[in-house]
Design a protein around this motif. Structure first.
Motif, short mmCIF file in Angstrom:
data_model
loop_
_atom_site.label_atom_id
_atom_site.label_comp_id
_atom_site.label_asym_id
_atom_site.label_seq_id
_atom_site.Cartn_x
_atom_site.Cartn_y
_atom_site.Cartn_z
N ILE A 191 3.58 3.24 -14.16
CA ILE A 191 2.29 3.29 -14.46
C ILE A 191 1.74 4.81 -14.03
N ALA A 192 2.10 5.17 -12.84
CA ALA A 192 1.87 6.56 -12.39
C ALA A 192 2.24 7.58 -13.39
N GLU A 193 3.57 7.53 -14.02
CA GLU A 193 3.85 8.31 -15.13
C GLU A 193 3.07 8.30 -16.20
N GLN A 194 2.07 7.54 -16.60
CA GLN A 194 1.16 7.61 -17.60
C GLN A 194 -0.01 8.56 -17.13
N TYR A 195 -0.22 8.75 -16.02
CA TYR A 195 -1.39 9.47 -15.62
C TYR A 195 -0.93 11.02 -14.98
N GLN A 196 0.41 11.34 -15.24
CA GLN A 196 0.59 12.56 -14.97
C GLN A 196 0.35 13.71 -15.83
N PRO A 197 -0.13 14.58 -15.25
CA PRO A 197 -0.80 15.89 -16.44
C PRO A 197 0.36 16.77 -16.70
N ARG A 198 1.57 16.64 -16.13
CA ARG A 198 2.73 17.49 -16.80
C ARG A 198 3.68 16.36 -17.24
N SER A 199 4.42 16.66 -18.11
CA SER A 199 5.50 15.91 -18.84
C SER A 199 6.53 15.81 -17.87
N LEU A 200 7.28 14.61 -17.81
CA LEU A 200 8.49 14.35 -16.88
C LEU A 200 9.59 15.46 -17.29
N GLU A 201 9.81 16.21 -18.54
CA GLU A 201 10.69 16.84 -18.62
C GLU A 201 10.47 18.19 -17.87
N GLU A 202 9.26 18.53 -17.80
CA GLU A 202 8.90 19.86 -17.22
C GLU A 202 9.10 19.62 -15.57
N ALA A 236 0.92 -1.10 0.12
CA ALA A 236 -0.03 -0.04 -0.04
C ALA A 236 0.84 1.15 0.13
N ARG A 237 1.96 1.20 0.83
CA ARG A 237 3.03 2.44 1.00
C ARG A 237 3.48 2.64 -0.52
N VAL A 238 3.90 1.51 -1.10
CA VAL A 238 4.44 1.73 -2.47
C VAL A 238 3.74 2.38 -3.27
N ILE A 239 2.23 1.87 -3.74
CA ILE A 239 1.36 2.48 -4.63
C ILE A 239 1.03 3.94 -4.14
N VAL A 240 0.72 4.31 -3.00
CA VAL A 240 0.27 5.36 -2.53
C VAL A 240 1.54 6.56 -2.65
N ASP A 241 2.84 6.22 -2.37
CA ASP A 241 3.90 6.79 -2.85
C ASP A 241 4.19 7.23 -4.18
N ALA A 242 4.12 6.20 -4.98
CA ALA A 242 4.07 6.26 -6.48
C ALA A 242 3.13 7.22 -7.09
N GLY A 243 1.98 7.15 -6.78
CA GLY A 243 0.71 8.10 -7.01
C GLY A 243 0.29 9.23 -6.52
N ALA A 244 1.35 9.68 -5.46
CA ALA A 244 1.08 10.74 -4.24
C ALA A 244 0.88 11.87 -5.20
N HIS A 245 1.33 12.35 -6.35
CA HIS A 245 1.20 13.45 -6.86
C HIS A 245 0.02 13.41 -8.06
N LEU A 246 -0.88 12.52 -8.10
CA LEU A 246 -1.81 12.46 -8.98
C LEU A 246 -3.13 13.14 -8.46
N ASP A 247 -3.55 14.18 -8.93
CA ASP A 247 -4.53 15.14 -8.50
C ASP A 247 -5.75 14.69 -8.97
N ASP A 248 -6.00 14.20 -10.15
CA ASP A 248 -7.38 13.73 -10.56
C ASP A 248 -7.84 12.43 -10.03
N ALA A 249 -8.96 12.50 -9.24
CA ALA A 249 -9.64 11.29 -8.72
C ALA A 249 -9.69 10.15 -9.68
N GLU A 250 -10.10 10.43 -10.87
CA GLU A 250 -10.27 9.07 -11.79
C GLU A 250 -9.07 8.62 -12.16
N ALA A 251 -8.18 9.59 -12.47
CA ALA A 251 -6.92 9.23 -12.79
C ALA A 251 -6.22 8.34 -11.39
N ARG A 252 -6.44 8.60 -10.43
CA ARG A 252 -5.89 7.90 -9.21
C ARG A 252 -6.67 6.52 -9.20
N ALA A 253 -7.92 6.62 -9.44
CA ALA A 253 -8.58 5.27 -9.45
C ALA A 253 -8.17 4.43 -10.47
#
Length: 468
Positions: free
Chosen positions: A155-166, A113-130
């Motif tokens: 997987i979390a990277e694919q739901y990030q609203p901003r690019s990794l470069e930014e 659970a900690r691993v999943i939450v930490d990796a997705g901590a910056h996902l602000d959209d509820a549907e994307a998190r789900a």
């Protein structure tokens, strides 16, 4: 073969019962910890409700501290610790209800659970998190937390609203070095910097330390009492690899070169770092879109595209890894020399030790024949797998048994007869649908039972929610 071969049926039956009991206790413990998180999150929710009814939401911090102090007093722990736990529990329960529910059902551990939450901590959209949670949970039921971490990050990277470069450009602003004092006249030196450079520096230190057989410790290290040089005429060097890395790092930082470690012909200074970067060709070409994954360093962490392109331009050669365009399965890795080609292919396929739950990278592993080559078994992909030294020894000197069942799958059988299937990690690549354009990863048109992300309290007893 170890003594377990001579174990009696009664002893093996007892072992089987113990393993089952431990598994059951772990599942129960996961559920209890999830219940505790729910109650801690509910305590935080109650504190906010009290603040709103009293001096207003601006006074919520003091109210939360008060509630945390009450809980801390009965648990005999610091209220700061309780407040931190309340905040972490609220994130899990309210932002990742699928993960909380899976832990409560004993399907995953608190570590997962900690691993999943930490990796997705910056996902602000509820549907994307789900959607992210649902995808990662499919892997979490089969993988250990350390193996799950790079998969969840990918997987979390694919739901990030901003690019990794930014995000990398912003993150670079936080780079720095710090010192933390430790007991007994010791201290820790920390460094935060671009992943490619930090991993390369660590790899270079490791290479120097392994080549530093019998050499004296660095002049700076001896001068400041950080290590003890071998006595005159004594070529024995009893330092561990980690200790050598530390001595070398300090020597390099203090003198600018491994002066106290190097050989007369400068062999250590000539050692260069090695890192493995995988870049989907569409990413390297600059293709844009959510379905285009970033470059990855050593199969562990994403790196920005600009760094990947610089490394690609400066590299003397690349391994071409061919993947299936639909499933993403590894098809081949080629270069000129066949023997090296096979090793590269297996490292690209396995990415870590293939014993269930082990995450040791292939550079620290052995290429093992599943069926012994000494008995005429072939040296080919279907009979080879990466095993770290610990599990290589376990395979040959214990009742653990492994078979390759095709498609890179390893079937491990434990001494009690339990069967574990170890799958190669998914490659960092692009996959395509057989017909039509690639699906948007945040498109939830394909129904998944996500529950109600807006109501993580549905399973909490009504009497606990009565105040609200």
């Amino acid at each position: 073969m170890n003594a377990m071969v001579a174990a009696t049926d009664e002893q093996m039956s007892m072992l089987d019962g113990l393993v089952s009991s431990i598994q059951s206790v772990e599942q129960t413990l996961a559920g209890v910890l999830a219940t505790r998180d729910g109650l801690l999150a509910l305590a935080g929710k109650l504190a906010l409700s009290m603040a709103e009814d009293g001096d207003g939401i601006d006074a919520s911090d003091l109210t939360i501290r008060t509630v945390a102090a009450e809980v801390g007093a009965v648990l005999r722990v610091s209220d700061r610790t309780v407040q931190r736990r309340m905040a972490e529990a609220s994130i899990t329960v309210e932002r990742f209800p699928l993960v909380w529910a899976a832990q409560g059902a004993g399907q995953i551990s608190a570590g997962h659970a900690r691993v999943i939450v930490d990796a997705g901590a910056h996902l602000d959209d509820a549907e994307a998190r789900a959607a992210y949670s649902a995808r990662v949970l499919e892997f979490a039921e089969d993988e250990s937390p350390n193996r799950l971490r790079p998969i969840a990050a990918r997987i979390a990277e694919q739901y990030q609203p901003r690019s990794l470069e930014e995000r990398h450009a912003d993150a670079r602003k936080a780079r720095g070095v710090w010192v933390k004092d430790a007991p007994d006249a010791m201290a820790e030196l920390g460094l935060l910097g671009p992943a490619a450079l930090v991993h390369a520096a660590f790899d270079r230190l490791t290479g120097m330390a392994k080549a530093d057989a019998g050499a004296s410790v660095g002049t700076a290290g001896v001068a400041f009492g950080l290590a003890t040089a071998p006595e005159s005429g004594d070529s024995a060097d009893l330092r561990t690899l980690s200790q050598k890395r530390s001595d070398l790092a300090l020597d390099l930082l203090l003198t600018g070169a491994p002066a106290g470690h190097d050989t007369p012909d400068g062999l250590l200074a000539a050692i260069v770092p090695h890192v493995s970067v995988t870049v989907p060709v569409t990413t390297l070409m600059g293709a844009e879109g959510a379905e285009t994954p970033p470059a990855e360093l050593d199969g562990r962490t994403p790196i920005d595209l600009e760094t990947a392109r610089l490394l690609a331009g400066a590299a003397s050669g690349w391994d071409r890894i061919l993947t299936h365009p639909i499933s993403g399965a590894l098809l081949a890795a080629d270069r000129y020399r066949p023997s090296a080609h096979l090793r590269r292919h297996l490292r690209a396929r396995d990415q870590r030790c293939r014993f269930p739950g082990c995450g040791m990278p292939p550079r620290n592993s052995d290429l093992d024949h599943t069926l012994d080559a000494a008995f005429g078994r072939p040296t080919e992909e279907e009979n080879l797998a990466e095993l770290c030294r610990r599990h290589h020894v376990l395979k040959h000197h214990s009742p653990w048994h492994v078979e390759q069942v095709g498609g890179g799958l390893l079937e491990w059988t434990s001494p009690t007869g339990r069967v574990y299937i170890d799958k190669p990690p998914p490659p960092n690549t692009v996959t395509f649908a057989e017909t039509g354009p690639p699906p948007d990863p945040v498109d939830l048109s394909d129904p998944v039972d996500l529950g109600d992300p807006a109501d993580p309290w549905a399973s909490v007893p009504d009497e606990l929610l009565a105040p609200f």
